[in-house]
Design a protein around this motif. Sequence first.
Motif, PDB file in Angstrom:
ATOM      1  N   THR A   7     -26.182  47.288  45.706  1.00  0.00           N
ATOM      2  CA  THR A   7     -26.760  46.871  44.426  1.00  0.00           C
ATOM      3  C   THR A   7     -25.833  47.102  43.251  1.00  0.00           C
ATOM      4  OG1 THR A   7     -27.752  49.064  44.100  1.00  0.00           O
ATOM      5  CG2 THR A   7     -29.099  47.394  45.209  1.00  0.00           C
ATOM      6  N   SER A   8     -24.855  47.979  43.425  1.00  0.00           N
ATOM      7  CA  SER A   8     -24.076  48.444  42.281  1.00  0.00           C
ATOM      8  C   SER A   8     -22.621  48.617  42.687  1.00  0.00           C
ATOM      9  CB  SER A   8     -24.630  49.786  41.778  1.00  0.00           C
ATOM     10  OG  SER A   8     -26.049  49.755  41.717  1.00  0.00           O
ATOM     11  N   ARG A  13     -28.880  51.322  45.272  1.00  0.00           N
ATOM     12  CA  ARG A  13     -29.859  51.969  44.403  1.00  0.00           C
ATOM     13  C   ARG A  13     -31.191  52.120  45.129  1.00  0.00           C
ATOM     14  NH1 ARG A  13     -30.712  48.830  39.058  1.00  0.00           N
ATOM     15  NH2 ARG A  13     -32.381  47.799  40.214  1.00  0.00           N
ATOM     16  N   TYR A  21     -29.043  56.974  43.925  1.00  0.00           N
ATOM     17  CA  TYR A  21     -28.180  56.055  44.661  1.00  0.00           C
ATOM     18  C   TYR A  21     -27.654  56.680  45.943  1.00  0.00           C
ATOM     19  CZ  TYR A  21     -27.734  53.492  40.223  1.00  0.00           C
ATOM     20  OH  TYR A  21     -27.983  52.794  39.066  1.00  0.00           O
ATOM     21  N   CYS A  39     -35.267  53.622  40.549  1.00  0.00           N
ATOM     22  CA  CYS A  39     -34.921  53.230  39.183  1.00  0.00           C
ATOM     23  C   CYS A  39     -36.193  53.237  38.344  1.00  0.00           C
ATOM     24  CB  CYS A  39     -34.273  51.845  39.152  1.00  0.00           C
ATOM     25  SG  CYS A  39     -33.664  51.378  37.520  1.00  0.00           S
ATOM     26  N   HIS A  65     -28.337  43.818  40.070  1.00  0.00           N
ATOM     27  CA  HIS A  65     -26.961  44.105  40.480  1.00  0.00           C
ATOM     28  C   HIS A  65     -26.206  44.640  39.268  1.00  0.00           C
ATOM     29  CE1 HIS A  65     -28.248  41.484  43.785  1.00  0.00           C
ATOM     30  NE2 HIS A  65     -27.376  42.173  44.489  1.00  0.00           N
ATOM     31  N   GLU A  66     -25.720  45.852  39.406  1.00  0.00           N
ATOM     32  CA  GLU A  66     -25.157  46.579  38.268  1.00  0.00           C
ATOM     33  C   GLU A  66     -23.650  46.774  38.411  1.00  0.00           C
ATOM     34  OE1 GLU A  66     -28.560  49.918  37.534  1.00  0.00           O
ATOM     35  OE2 GLU A  66     -27.275  50.145  39.283  1.00  0.00           O
ATOM     36  N   GLU A  67     -23.029  46.994  37.253  1.00  0.00           N
ATOM     37  CA  GLU A  67     -21.627  47.418  37.215  1.00  0.00           C
ATOM     38  C   GLU A  67     -21.513  48.809  36.593  1.00  0.00           C
ATOM     39  OE1 GLU A  67     -19.611  44.355  35.063  1.00  0.00           O
ATOM     40  OE2 GLU A  67     -19.766  42.908  36.717  1.00  0.00           O
ATOM     41  N   ASP A  68     -22.648  49.423  36.312  1.00  0.00           N
ATOM     42  CA  ASP A  68     -22.695  50.718  35.630  1.00  0.00           C
ATOM     43  C   ASP A  68     -23.927  51.465  36.124  1.00  0.00           C
ATOM     44  OD1 ASP A  68     -22.714  52.880  33.881  1.00  0.00           O
ATOM     45  OD2 ASP A  68     -23.256  51.687  32.122  1.00  0.00           O
ATOM     46  N   LEU A  69     -23.734  52.670  36.712  1.00  0.00           N
ATOM     47  CA  LEU A  69     -24.867  53.446  37.200  1.00  0.00           C
ATOM     48  C   LEU A  69     -25.777  53.916  36.074  1.00  0.00           C
ATOM     49  CD1 LEU A  69     -23.288  55.636  40.050  1.00  0.00           C
ATOM     50  CD2 LEU A  69     -24.018  53.251  40.088  1.00  0.00           C
TER      51      LEU A  69
END
Length: 275
Positions: free
Chosen positions: A207-208, A254, A167, A257, A264-268
């Motif tokens: 993205t995150s 990001r 990231y 991966c 779209h994330e809320e946690d790496l």
Amino acid sequence: MDRQLTLMVVHAHPDDECLSTGGILARYTEEGIRTVLVTCTNGEQGDDQGGVKPGEAGHDDAAVAERRLAELRESVSHLGIDHLELLGYRDSGMDGWDGNGHPDAFANVPVETASARLAALMEHYRPQVVVTYDETGGGGYGHPDHVQAHRITVAAVESSGIPDKFYYTAMPRSAMKQMFEMMRDSGVDLGGFEPSDDFGTPDERVTSVVDVSPYVGRKLKALQAHESQGENIFLLRMPEQTQQLAFSHEAFERKLCKVEAPDHEEDLFAGLRDA
């Protein structure tokens, strides 16, 4: 053999760890994930006692580095970071400063030399997640050491092949605009800084976004630990409401991966916790 979940964050100077990644370092440590902070330079080009600037009479590079590294260790303790790794390169100073020309400046170290050292740390810790700046040094910042940190991290990620996710830190433009509007409305002195319309990361590249609101207090303590550079950290002079807005979420772009994870994330560590 199972690998311990590990986050590695690569920053240029002492104090850089606080704003864009202090929350994830504190959060993931508390969740039992191993956290590793790599700091590339010793911060020699920071302010000396009394606000003396590099190149001015009385500025002592060695004393500044010693002070800033001590502050870094205090910051690390507030954030609960498990491992601090110092590459020990010389601070290059801001773009255009005399320090840019020093032969030992981090920005002048061959990328392959510094990236090999970072790759060795990746071999040792085997992080699934690595975070550093984008190609501009972080939202268009352009500091030579930030750009160099980006370069060596990209090279180390590619050569080692170890991280599953990679990231860049991000400063969403919409959030930056809202924050600066709140600061102006509150009468905060920005020290002459006036962000351009394209300041920050385009929203579509983000993205995150990680909620780190429970760790705002710890981020502030970590930032305050860098007392010798307090004159330059205008975020410490913001009203509490604006600090909460600025510090409660950390955003990222990001770039790599290797696991299944949402766009779209809320946690790496999405896609890694049960892998």
